[in-house]
Design a protein around this motif. Sequence first.
Motif, short mmCIF file in Angstrom:
data_model
loop_
_atom_site.label_atom_id
_atom_site.label_comp_id
_atom_site.label_asym_id
_atom_site.label_seq_id
_atom_site.Cartn_x
_atom_site.Cartn_y
_atom_site.Cartn_z
N GLY A 1 1.95 11.57 -9.37
CA GLY A 1 0.62 11.91 -8.84
C GLY A 1 0.31 11.25 -7.51
N TYR A 2 1.27 10.54 -6.95
CA TYR A 2 1.10 9.90 -5.63
C TYR A 2 1.76 10.77 -4.56
CZ TYR A 2 -0.58 5.74 -8.02
OH TYR A 2 -1.33 4.88 -8.79
N THR A 3 1.24 10.66 -3.33
CA THR A 3 1.78 11.45 -2.22
C THR A 3 2.91 10.71 -1.52
OG1 THR A 3 0.27 10.46 -0.61
CG2 THR A 3 -0.51 12.43 -1.79
N SER A 4 3.62 11.43 -0.65
CA SER A 4 4.72 10.81 0.12
C SER A 4 4.18 9.67 0.99
CB SER A 4 5.42 11.86 0.98
OG SER A 4 4.50 12.58 1.76
N GLU A 5 3.00 9.87 1.61
CA GLU A 5 2.42 8.80 2.44
C GLU A 5 2.13 7.56 1.59
OE1 GLU A 5 1.96 9.02 5.69
OE2 GLU A 5 0.48 7.52 6.25
N GLU A 6 1.63 7.77 0.39
CA GLU A 6 1.32 6.65 -0.51
C GLU A 6 2.58 5.91 -0.93
OE1 GLU A 6 -2.85 8.69 -2.06
OE2 GLU A 6 -1.04 8.91 -3.27
N MET A 7 3.63 6.66 -1.26
CA MET A 7 4.87 6.01 -1.72
C MET A 7 5.55 5.25 -0.58
SD MET A 7 4.54 6.39 -4.86
CE MET A 7 5.99 5.40 -5.27
N LYS A 8 5.34 5.70 0.67
CA LYS A 8 5.86 4.93 1.81
C LYS A 8 5.24 3.53 1.81
CE LYS A 8 6.51 8.90 4.92
NZ LYS A 8 5.95 9.64 6.07
N MET A 9 3.96 3.45 1.48
CA MET A 9 3.29 2.15 1.49
C MET A 9 3.84 1.23 0.40
SD MET A 9 -0.66 3.02 2.48
CE MET A 9 -0.96 1.43 3.24
N VAL A 10 4.38 1.82 -0.66
CA VAL A 10 4.98 1.02 -1.73
C VAL A 10 6.37 0.54 -1.31
CG1 VAL A 10 5.78 1.04 -4.12
CG2 VAL A 10 3.73 2.36 -3.49
N TYR A 11 7.26 1.49 -0.99
CA TYR A 11 8.67 1.14 -0.76
C TYR A 11 8.90 0.43 0.56
CZ TYR A 11 9.56 4.01 -4.85
OH TYR A 11 9.56 4.52 -6.12
N GLU A 12 8.21 0.87 1.61
CA GLU A 12 8.43 0.23 2.92
C GLU A 12 7.91 -1.21 2.92
OE1 GLU A 12 7.08 2.64 6.19
OE2 GLU A 12 8.06 4.44 5.42
N THR A 13 6.80 -1.45 2.24
CA THR A 13 6.26 -2.81 2.16
C THR A 13 7.27 -3.75 1.52
OG1 THR A 13 3.99 -2.00 2.05
CG2 THR A 13 4.38 -4.21 1.18
N ARG A 14 7.86 -3.30 0.41
CA ARG A 14 8.87 -4.13 -0.29
C ARG A 14 10.07 -4.40 0.62
NH1 ARG A 14 8.69 -0.64 -5.85
NH2 ARG A 14 6.70 -1.45 -6.59
N LYS A 15 10.53 -3.36 1.32
CA LYS A 15 11.73 -3.52 2.15
C LYS A 15 11.47 -4.47 3.32
CE LYS A 15 15.31 -0.96 4.64
NZ LYS A 15 16.08 0.28 4.74
N ILE A 16 10.32 -4.32 3.99
CA ILE A 16 10.05 -5.16 5.16
C ILE A 16 9.86 -6.62 4.74
CG2 ILE A 16 8.51 -5.57 7.14
CD1 ILE A 16 7.67 -2.53 6.70
N LEU A 17 9.11 -6.83 3.66
CA LEU A 17 8.85 -8.21 3.22
C LEU A 17 10.01 -8.75 2.38
CD1 LEU A 17 5.02 -8.02 2.41
CD2 LEU A 17 6.12 -9.07 4.39
N GLY A 18 10.98 -7.90 2.07
CA GLY A 18 12.17 -8.35 1.35
C GLY A 18 11.87 -8.85 -0.05
N ASP A 19 10.95 -8.16 -0.74
CA ASP A 19 10.54 -8.61 -2.06
C ASP A 19 10.22 -7.39 -2.93
OD1 ASP A 19 9.33 -9.65 -4.33
OD2 ASP A 19 8.20 -11.18 -3.25
N ASP A 20 11.15 -7.05 -3.81
CA ASP A 20 10.98 -5.84 -4.61
C ASP A 20 10.00 -6.02 -5.76
OD1 ASP A 20 12.53 -4.26 -3.08
OD2 ASP A 20 14.36 -4.48 -4.28
N ASP A 21 9.48 -7.25 -5.94
CA ASP A 21 8.50 -7.47 -7.00
C ASP A 21 7.07 -7.16 -6.56
OD1 ASP A 21 10.47 -8.26 -8.75
OD2 ASP A 21 10.30 -10.39 -8.22
#
Lengths: 337, 337
Positions: A205-225
């Motif tokens: 139920g989330y959009t592509s723009e929303e999921m970018k905020m999830v996955y990109e944040t983890r990748k940039i900050l280097g923390d998958d938790d």
Amino acid sequence: MYETIALVGATGAVGRIVLDQIVSRKLPYKRLKLLASERSVGKEVRVGDQTIKVELLEPDAFKNVDLVIGSTPDEVAAEFAPWAVAAGAVVVDESGFWRMDAKVPLVIPEVNPDAVDHHSGIIASPNCSTTQMVVALAPLHKAARVKRVIVSTYQATSGAGLAGNEELRDSIRDSLAGKTHPPKTFAHPIAFNLIPQIGSEKQDGYTSEEMKMVYETRKILGDDDIQVCPTCVRVPVLIGHSESILVETERPLTVMEATELFRGADGVTVVDDLAAKQYPMPLDCDGKDDVFVGRIRHDISGSGGIAFWCVSDNLRKGAATNAVQIAELLMRKAAAV
Amino acid sequence: MYETIALVGATGAVGRIVLDQIVSRKLPYKRLKLLASERSVGKEVRVGDQTIKVELLEPDAFKNVDLVIGSTPDEVAAEFAPWAVAAGAVVVDESGFWRMDAKVPLVIPEVNPDAVDHHSGIIASPNCSTTQMVVALAPLHKAARVKRVIVSTYQATSGAGLAGNEELRDSIRDSLAGKTHPPKTFAHPIAFNLIPQIGSEKQDGYTSEEMKMVYETRKILGDDDIQVCPTCVRVPVLIGHSESILVETERPLTVMEATELFRGADGVTVVDDLAAKQYPMPLDCDGKDDVFVGRIRHDISGSGGIAFWCVSDNLRKGAATNAVQIAELLMRKAAAV
């Protein structure tokens, strides 16, 4: 080492600002090529005191090019980046296509500059709504570890390019004149309206723009938790994305500590005096390169977290500025070797 | 029993809709008085097929009045409500002044209708942003107990009355013409802008509008353990407040269960099909009485909560409709005795 730069997509909303930034930040290049699709070939573009003719974007165009900045849609970036890499160039790409590729670093120079050292020819610049949020979260993460982020965005029409702004202006004019204006760039009317969908349906139920905020944040900050619950909304604002953010950290932060962390962070400007009605607003951030933070307060719903309001020019730090900063960083590192 | 009704503030943005609703909902009154300050005295107002002259708001005006609906600013309500009560009338007040008074029930007829039974002459209607949120939360609270709510609002300019909408329209016209438009009703320009402050600074860095969402929610739902973290933002939309809500419940709800609870709730309409680009938007809710809910999804940040998007016409359910529904409820109860 990076003597010849090519810009792909120079005539778009972001491409124009990339050119401005290349000039105003005095990027130490020798030659600049502008590449675009057939439609724009031959157009003359003013860059500082030069006039440069747009050339065709094709595999051969990257011969002798050292560094490429790409300001194009995903499908264009998917095609041209391998051409550039094959020709020996390094690509700084603003599209969404390469960001989550494991071999592609996703870089915000103030946050993870060292990530540029490990690339395979392509370096990605994050999504606009992610970039400004992560610039603000990074100092808190470093000091207290971000566990969870709840974010609601208020995104400008320029996120959809020049056509987005044109549609907002034209449809508002028509609305004030009592005329209807069928939407083209957006799925629904944007004049005096909000559209709670940016991008396509992606998952749960989330959009592509929303999921970018999830996955990109983890990748940039280097923390998958890091957990992120995003809601992305298009608003009738021309320039400047705004975000209402609640961040929960492992070690609770006081408002004073969080404010000091924001103040000490590269690329962040704090505007925060509610009694004096001072806080970041899109009109004030238009044309500026920083990420602006205000309304910093403790979460009164009991998480020990910090709530704040974050605004940035989506065409600048959210796109052009960040890409040019990555190019600058590459050039500085190469010069230092 | 409630034969003579008086409306205080009939010429405001909400007052006009109260009159429409009194007619369209066929409120069973015998006489209707319109009261206002000196400035409006003598004005003739069309109500159904009657024309009624506005009379002066003064203590004597409430003689023989049974029921009063007040659509005025706080300071006016503070003054006139005791006059009306002294004259033996029951007051349904839309202002913020009486809401948190322990002797004053705060009522949403779909949520806590029985609260009207215990009043001391004044019954309050909640703040617009609270009303629509609580209408949506109430069925979830009943089924699974709401523990915590994180809400970011997108509030229309009509929340500041007719002057708010005039300022948005005029300033956008001026902005499109390249002219500046000094703000009057709002503290900052609202054309193509967002203002992350509604009301005055109240406590802990939160505004009065935000604290209303905390305290009024607890009072209406009768649960002081409910935690709310609100961020209230003015957006360049004329009519219809929108809210991005994350709710954590004691018993976790599935998306399907939450959706069924919304569907079964009085006054709630579910519009939720992201794949078909269907969700509530302000333009679609303008002029409607329901609270519209969509983008219902589970919280992917791990709380077990539900995220959703909620839109309602702030002048209707957020103000006029709710007040007229309270009046209707009082009349129905009196007739049933």
